[in-house]
Design an enzyme around this catalytic site. Sequence first.
Site, short mmCIF file in Angstrom:
data_model
loop_
_atom_site.label_atom_id
_atom_site.label_comp_id
_atom_site.label_asym_id
_atom_site.label_seq_id
_atom_site.Cartn_x
_atom_site.Cartn_y
_atom_site.Cartn_z
N LYS A 13 -2.33 -1.64 -3.78
CA LYS A 13 -3.19 -0.47 -3.70
C LYS A 13 -2.38 0.81 -3.78
O LYS A 13 -1.38 0.90 -3.08
CB LYS A 13 -3.94 -0.52 -2.37
CG LYS A 13 -4.71 0.73 -2.01
CD LYS A 13 -5.27 0.62 -0.65
CE LYS A 13 -5.97 1.92 -0.33
NZ LYS A 13 -6.29 2.05 1.05
N ARG A 25 -10.52 10.30 2.05
CA ARG A 25 -10.35 10.91 3.36
C ARG A 25 -11.51 11.84 3.69
O ARG A 25 -11.82 12.06 4.85
CB ARG A 25 -9.00 11.59 3.46
CG ARG A 25 -7.91 10.51 3.44
CD ARG A 25 -6.51 11.04 3.54
NE ARG A 25 -5.56 9.93 3.40
CZ ARG A 25 -4.27 10.08 3.20
NH1 ARG A 25 -3.77 11.30 3.12
NH2 ARG A 25 -3.48 9.04 3.09
N LYS A 67 0.85 -1.19 0.00
CA LYS A 67 0.00 0.00 0.00
C LYS A 67 0.89 1.24 0.00
O LYS A 67 1.70 1.44 0.90
CB LYS A 67 -0.90 0.00 1.24
CG LYS A 67 -1.72 1.27 1.37
CD LYS A 67 -2.76 1.17 2.47
CE LYS A 67 -3.42 2.52 2.69
NZ LYS A 67 -4.42 2.48 3.75
C1 PBG Z 1 -7.24 3.48 5.84
C2 PBG Z 1 -7.53 3.39 4.39
C3 PBG Z 1 -7.37 4.36 3.38
C4 PBG Z 1 -7.90 3.79 2.21
C5 PBG Z 1 -8.33 2.52 2.53
N1 PBG Z 1 -8.08 2.29 3.87
C6 PBG Z 1 -6.87 5.75 3.43
C7 PBG Z 1 -5.47 6.04 3.74
O1 PBG Z 1 -4.64 5.15 3.89
O2 PBG Z 1 -5.19 7.21 3.87
C8 PBG Z 1 -8.00 4.48 0.88
C9 PBG Z 1 -9.03 3.97 -0.04
C10 PBG Z 1 -9.41 4.86 -1.17
O3 PBG Z 1 -8.77 5.91 -1.43
O4 PBG Z 1 -10.40 4.54 -1.83
N2 PBG Z 1 -5.94 3.58 6.23
#
Ligand code: PBG
Length: 304
Positions: free
Chosen positions: A229, A186, A176
């Site tokens: 991701k 967010r 990620k």
């Molecule tokens: C939580 C999380 C995030 C996303 C999924 N789980 C945000 C981040 O890491 O800031 C992002 C998913 C999306 O942008 O669709 N940590």
Amino acid sequence: MVRETRLDPAQFILPLFVCPGEGVRREIGAMPGNYQMSIDETVKECAEVESLGIGGVILFGLPEAKDEMASGAYDDQGIVQRAVRAIKREVKRLIVMTDVCNCEYTSHGHCGFVKDGDVDNDITLQWLAKSAVSHARAGADIVAPSDMMDGRVAAIRQALDCNGFERTPICSYAAKFASVFYGPFREAADSAPQFGDRRTYQMDPANGREAMLEIELDLQEGADMIMVKPAMPYLDLIAKARQRWDVPLAAYQVSGEYSMIIAAVRNGWLDHDRAMMESLTSIARSGAGTILTYFAKPAARLLG
Ligand code: PBG
């Protein structure tokens, strides 16, 4: 007849944002067609999602209150825990995945316990383990840690096993990246960090070899399924992971990937259906068997 890649709604997972209240269905500004929904509305949504043949949903929670200890994340009466129980009572076949993270529950919006201005990895592991167990206890089919702390898969596996959830699989957000494309999420999840950024725990977009190492470590720790991701900017890594490991591989077409396409469609610059299907096909072609996508419903309808 000779097409190599075919999409099937059963391979889609739709992300849902569960909020307090009743009868709430609030559209997310930067993600038209996606909503923050109260539990009752989420249950109705899940029934529709199931009827479209979509494989599953992944739940994110907007708690009533946030604090420094992310208490809402591992509370058995937390928003996600109550939503899972409500969905499981009504909707029988749909896979219910839960996102295991703290950023929606901390007052400062970081994914873990903050000490001296930065996230403390090992204290955060305890929160994650407790959250995963409470999600499993509520009936979650799969838990999906997205926090990117080191050692979290092992910590979660051990906690699940010790609490009688040996059979609950872990889908790890293994690679990620610290991506700008999470911006719209967010807003949706109300989880923007109040100071700093997530670069001390999420990955540098420049590092593909390190991504392979992150996946390897998560598999060693017991991940049953791995995820890359965002998806489209990282198709090379999806393809590499597909060649390297014979485990279920997911990719998350994140909020910004969705919003970019919708914005261009709204400007008359792209055709909605073709952009949606081409983007999803590219992700499947690169090797992802499961796709988390905000397009799950319209794509399933089109395929239907
Ligand atoms: C939580 C999380 C995030 C996303 C999924 N789980 C945000 C981040 O890491 O800031 C992002 C998913 C999306 O942008 O669709 N940590």
